[in-house]
Design a protein around this motif. Structure first.
Motif: not given
Length: 72
Positions: A20-31, A33-36
């Protein structure tokens, strides 16, 4: 809470945070933080996730419990 919804949707669709982070072109840690709920998810990301999961932005944001996408 919308952060719980994006985690639930991801799990229901058998996707990893990395995918999902790759789909959104984000770092996994950023994604993560969204989930949490640590970081507020931006509107553009909510829109892209709604498209990916074929649901509405209202569902992701917790404005409705109906996951069906709006009719065009």
């Amino acid at each position: 809470m919308h952060f719980q919804r994006i985690e639930d949707l991801r799990i229901d669709h058998d996707k990893s945070q990395i995918e999902i982070a790759a789909y959104l072109n984000l770092n996994r840690n950023v994604y993560w933080r969204y989930e949490k709920g640590i970081r507020e998810i931006p509107a553009w990301a909510v829109i892209k996730l709604a498209e990916l999961y074929e649901t509405s932005t209202d569902y992701i944001l917790g404005c409705t419990d109906d996951p069906a996408p709006p009719h065009a």
